[in-house]
Write an enzyme that holds these catalytic residues in place. Structure first.
Site, short mmCIF file in Angstrom:
data_model
loop_
_atom_site.label_atom_id
_atom_site.label_comp_id
_atom_site.label_asym_id
_atom_site.label_seq_id
_atom_site.Cartn_x
_atom_site.Cartn_y
_atom_site.Cartn_z
N ASP A 143 0.83 -1.20 -0.33
CA ASP A 143 -0.34 0.17 -0.34
C ASP A 143 0.93 1.00 -0.07
OD1 ASP A 143 -2.31 1.44 0.12
OD2 ASP A 143 -3.27 0.74 1.69
C1 BGC Z 1 -4.83 3.62 0.11
C2 BGC Z 1 -4.95 2.70 -0.96
C3 BGC Z 1 -4.32 3.45 -2.39
C4 BGC Z 1 -3.42 4.15 -2.69
C5 BGC Z 1 -3.50 4.78 -3.64
C6 BGC Z 1 -3.68 4.22 0.04
O1 BGC Z 1 -3.69 5.17 0.87
O2 BGC Z 1 -5.22 3.01 0.92
O3 BGC Z 1 -6.45 1.78 -1.32
O4 BGC Z 1 -4.99 2.86 -3.35
O5 BGC Z 1 -3.28 4.84 -1.42
O6 BGC Z 1 -3.60 5.74 -3.45
#
Ligand code: BGC
Length: 752
Positions: free
Chosen positions: A227
Site C-alpha cells: 500500500d
Molecule cells: C490507500 C490505497 C490506495 C493507495 C493509492 C492508499 O493510501 O490505502 O487503497 O490504492 O493509497 O492511492
C-alpha cells in the site's frame, strides 16, 4: 521481453531501483534494456487517473463513479458486478492504465470503520464472490487488478501502525477467507499489502502472510505491491515477498537493498524473485494492451443499473412505496439536491456527471421540495426546518433524503458513533409529527442507528450509490423499478451491540480481535441479540414463494458435490428479483461454531407469476471450519441443516443432511491429551474402554474391577482429565506411565 536474459543483464543497482515506483503511479523504466514503465491508478468503483502535469497534483480525469462496494454487495449480483469490472477495464485500456487498484475485500468488523464503504461485507463468502466478479470483469479486458488491503485492514484509526492481535482460526476463517477464495478463483494480477501489523509484524514484511500463505498455500503467482507508503524495512520486505514498493522511494531504499546484497544479508536470488515478478507484470500489461474506446453514457447507464439493483428496501409498511404518481409529494432534505454518492479518500472519482433525485423529477408538478437542512453546517437551521414542516403538512406523503455528510466517513479516520447528524434526526421527528406517510431514503457508507424506525413507514437504503443514484432513487420510489437488494451487513440496533465494541479501535497501538470468528450475524445470532435489520434482509414490491426443495444426497462424503434445488415463484403482481440465500448450520460441533453461515446465493429475476428452479452446488468446504490443530480447514462428520432463506432471519425451507468425514481430525496424542480427545473418535473410545476394563482404573478408591455403569462413569470422568492422570488415580500397580505411553503410541499409530 526475455525475462531470464534481462535478469542477467540488469546490474544490482538497476534491480534495486526496479523495486520501487518511478513516481506515485508508474513503475520504473530501464530504457537500455527496453523495459517500459506502466501506470497504475485507483479504483475500485471508478477510474481515478491523475491528469499529468495538472496544476493540482490530485486532479483526476473525468470518469464514471459506480456505486461503492458497500452498495454493490447488496446486489448479490455477480453478473452485473462483472459488467462493472469490464467497464472499468475498458476505461483503463482507453486511458493506458495497466492496473486498477482494487477491489478491497476486507471484512467489516465494526460499522465505525471509515473505509467500510470500500469493502463488501461482514461475510467472507459474499465478499469473495463480489471481488471475484469484479476482478474477472476487469481482467477480461487485459487490465490488472490489485486485491487489497492484504490483510485485516479493518480500521482506519492508526491504520499505518496498529498492532492487531488475531488468533489463527479467526484470521483464516474470517479475515483471510475472502482473500483466499478470490485469489484462487480470480487470480488477480496483483495483491496490495496492508499498512497494519498482524501479531507483531507489518504486512509489508510479513513472510508468513506474503509467502507462506499467499504463495505457497494459495498458489498466488502475481505481484505483491505495498500500500502507498506501507514499507518500513525494504530489505525485510523483499525477504518476505513484497515485490514492488509504491510510490517511489526516490532511491532511498535502493541503497539499503544494494548494501544488503553486498554484505550477504540478502541473497540476490531473493531480490531476483521480486524483480522477476515486476518484469512479468510489465510484460503482461504490455502484451495485453489493445486499442479501446469507452462510452461515458453507456457506463453512466450501467452505474444507474447497479444502483437500482443495490438499493435495499428496509421497510415498507402499508405498502407506502411505490409512491402514487398522482399524490402530492414533498421531497425534503438536502441529499435530494446534492446526493452523497461516494466516499472520501483515494477512491474519490471525478464524475463526468451526476444526477440528483430532484433533477430526476424535474417537471413533475406534484412534487415540492424543501431543503430541510444545510450540509455545510453541522447544526439545525430553523428557517429551513419550518419550511420543511410546512411542505410536509401540505403533502400526501413525504420522502426524506437523509444520510451521512462527507466528513462523517472517509479513508484515513473512523467514525466515533453510529448516528446520523442530530439536525437530521430532529427534523425527521418534526416531520413525523405532521405527516404519517413518510419514507426515508438513506445515503451512507456503513450502518447507522435508526431511532425513527418505528415512526416512518418506509426506509430505502441507497448506500453510496454512485453518480446516477438520483435517477435510480426516483425509479425505485415510483415503482418503475422494483428494489431487490439485500443487506450485505447487519444493522445493529445500537453501536454497543456490535461484537467489536469493547475492542475497537483498540488501546494505545494495539487492537485485540477478542470476538474471534463471531463477526456480524455470526455474533448476533449466537448471542441472540435482536438487531434492527438482519444480514441478507431486503424487501420487494412483490412476493416470492419457495417450494420443492431437493437435496441430491442426504449422506454426503468428502468427495461428493451435492446439489440443492428449489423452485422460486414470484407470487405478486410485479416483476422483480429475489436473492435466495443458502446457509449451513452444524447441529453439533466439537468446536464453537456460528449458528449458521452463508455458503451460497443466487439472484433470480422473475416476471409476475413466473417460477424458476434454482440449483446450488456444495462440496465439503461448505461444512468446514478452520482447525488450529491441523492448521487447515476441516469438515467434521455430523448432522447439518441446509436452509434456503430470503434473509438470515427469514428461513423458508430447510433439510438435514449428514456429512461423513473420511477421517477424523488427525491428532497427535500425548500423555497430556484429554480422555475426551480420545473418546471423540468412536474407535478411540472403544480402546479406552478396553484399557479401563483390563486395568481396573477406579476413581472411587476401591480396588474392584470395573464393569457396566462404572465404566460409563469412569469414561465420563476421564473426559476432561489428561491421560497421564490415570497413572495416579489408578489404585492398581498395573497402570504405569510406560503402559500409558504404549497406549498413546497405539492411538497415534491408528489415528495420528
Ligand atoms: C490507500 C490505497 C490506495 C493507495 C493509492 C492508499 O493510501 O490505502 O487503497 O490504492 O493509497 O492511492
Amino acid at each position: 521481453m526475455d525475462i531470464d536474459a534481462i535478469l542477467k543483464e540488469l546490474t544490482l543497482e538497476e534491480k534495486a531501483s526496479l523495486c520501487s515506483g518511478e513516481d506515485f503511479w508508474h513503475t520504473k523504466a530501464i530504457e537500455r534494456l527496453g523495459i517500459p514503465s506502466i501506470m497504475v491508478s485507483d479504483g475500485p468503483h471508478g477510474l481515478r487517473k491523475n491528469v499529468e502535469n495538472a496544476e493540482n497534483p490530485n486532479t483526476a480525469i473525468k470518469a464514471v463513479c459506480f456505486p461503492s462496494a458497500c452498495a454493490l454487495a447488496c446486489s448479490f449480483d455477480r453478473e452485473l458486478v462483472g459488467e462493472m469490472g469490464k467497464a472499468l477495464g475498458e476505461q483503463c485500456q482507453a486511458e493506458e492504465v495497466s492496473v486498477i487498484l482494487g477491489p478491497g475485500c476486507n471484512i467489516k468488523r465494526s460499522p465505525l470503520c471509515g473505509r467500510n464503504f470500500e469493502y463488501f461485507s461482514e461475510d467472507p463468502y459474499l465478499a469473495s464472490q463480489m471481488a471475484i466478479a469484479h476482478i474477472k470483469g476487469v481482467q477480461s479486458k487485459g487490465v490488472g487488478t490489485s486485491l487489497k488491503h492484504f490483510a485485516a485492514n479493518n480500521q482506519e484509526s492508526r491504520r499505518m501502525s496498529i498492532e492487531e492481535i488475531i488468533d489463527e482460526r479467526t484470521l483464516h476463517e474470517i479475515y483471510l477467507a475472502a482473500f483466499e477464495q478470490t485469489i484462487k478463483q480470480a487470480k488477480p494480477w496483483t495483491v496490495m499489502c496492508s499498512y497494519n501489523k498482524i501479531n507483531g509484524v507489518y504486512s509489508s514484511q510479513n513472510k508468513h502472510l506474503l509467502t507462506d500463505i499467499l504463495r505457497s498455500d494459495w498458489g498466488f503467482e502475481g505481484l505483491v505491491v505495498s500500500d502507498w507508503g506501507a514499507v518500513d524495512d525494504r530489505v525485510k520486505g523483499i525477504k518476505a515477498g513484497l515485490d514492488l514498493e509504491m510510490p517511489s522511494s526516490m532511491g532511498k531504499n535502493d541503497k539499503y537493498i544494494v548494501k544488503a546484497v553486498n554484505s550477504g544479508e540478502l541473497d540476490e536470488n531473493e531480490l531476483d524473485k521480486c524483480v522477476r515478478k515486476i518484469l512479468e507484470l510489465i510484460q503482461k500489461s504490455v502484451q495485453s494492451k489493445t486499442e479501446m474506446t469507452w462510452d461515458k453514457e453507456r457506463h453512466h447507464a450501467l452505474a444507474e443499473k447497479l444502483s437500482l439493483r443495490s438499493a435495499v428496501l428496509l421497510k415498507n409498511d402499508d405498502k407506502l412505496l411505490p409512491l402514487d404518481k398522482s399524490a402530492k409529494i414533498a421531497f425534503i432534505g438536502a441529499f435530494a439536491e446534492q446526493p452523497r454518492y461516494q466516499g472520501g479518500g483515494s477512491s474519490h472519482i471525478n464524475s463526468f456527471k451526476t444526477v440528483s433525485a430532484l433533477e430526476a423529477v424535474e417537471g413533475n408538478e406534484n412534487i415540492t421540495y424543501a431543503r430541510g437542512f444545510n450540509l455545510e453546517k453541522d447544526e439545525s437551521d430553523l428557517v429551513l426546518e419550518e419550511e420543511a414542516v410546512k411542505a410536509a403538512k401540505n403533502a400526501d406523503c413525504v420522502v426524506i433524503f437523509a444520510g451521512l455528510p462527507e466528513a462523517f466517513e472517509s479513508e484515513g479516520y473512523d467514525r466515533t458513533h453510529m448516528c446520523l447528524p442530530s439536525y437530521q434526526l430532529e427534523l425527521i421527528d418534526k416531520l413525523c409529527e405532521v405527516n404519517e406517510n413518510i419514507a426515508v431514503v438513506l445515503h451512507n457508507g456503513s450502518p447507522v442507528e435508526l431511532p425513527f424506525d418505528d415512526k416512518v413507514k418506509a426506509i430505502l437504503e441507497m448506500y453510496l450509490g454512485g453518480q446516477a443514484v438520483g435517477s435510480a432513487e426516483v425509479k425505485l420510489l415510483f415503482g418503475e423499478e422494483n428494489p431487490s437488494g439485500k443487506l450485505a451487513e447487519t444493522f445493529p440496533e445500537k453501536l454497543e451491540d456490535n461484537p467489536s465494541y469493547l475492542n475497537f479501535p483498540g488501546d494505545d497501538n494495539t487492537v485485540r480481535y477478542a470476538e474471534g470468528i463471531f463477526v456480524g450475524y455470526r455474533y448476533y445470532e449466537k448471542k441472540k441479540i435482536a438487531v434492527c435489520y438482519a444480514f441478507g434482509h431486503g424487501l420487494s414490491y412483490t412476493d416470492f414463494e419457495y417450494s420443492d426443495m431437493k437435496v441430491s444426497d442426504y449422506e454426503i462424503s468428502e468427495t461428493d458435490t451435492v446439489t440443492v434445488q428449489v423452485t422460486v415463484t414470484n407470487t405478486g403482481s410485479r416483476d422483480g428479483a429475489e436473492v435466495v440465500q443458502l446457509y449451513i448450520a452444524p447441529k453439533q460441533a466439537s468446536v464453537m461454531r456460528p449458528i449458521k453461515e452463508l455458503k451460497g446465493f443466487e439472484r433470480v429475476y422473475l416476471k409476475a407469476g413466473e417460477s424458476r428452479r434454482i440449483v446450488f452446488r456444495l462440496d465439503k468446504s461448505a461444512f468446514a471450519y478452520y482447525s488450529e490443530k491441523i492448521h487447515d480447514f476441516y469438515s467434521e462428520s455430523g448432522e447439518y441443516t441446509i436452509s434456503l432463506s430470503s434473509s438470515s432471519a427469514d428461513e423458508r425451507l430447510s433439510a438435514d443432511v449428514h456429512f461423513n468425514a473420511s477421517k477424523p481430525l488427525p491428532i497427535r496424542f500425548t500423555l497430556d491429551s484429554l480422555g475426551g480427545d480420545v473418546q471423540a473418535i468412536p474407535e478411540g473410545k472403544a480402546m479406552l474402554e478396553e484399557l479401563l476394563k483390563s486395568i481396573g482404573v477406579n476413581m472411587t478408591g476401591n480396588d474392584e474391577r470395573l464393569d457396566g455403569d462404572e465404566i460409563e462413569i469412569a469414561l465420563k470422568m476421564l473426559l476432561d482429565m489428561p491421560l497421564h492422570t490415570m497413572v495416579s488415580f489408578s489404585k492398581t500397580k498395573e497402570i504405569t506411565r510406560e503402559k500409558m505411553q504404549q497406549f498413546v503410541d497405539k492411538l497415534n499409530e491408528k489415528f495420528g
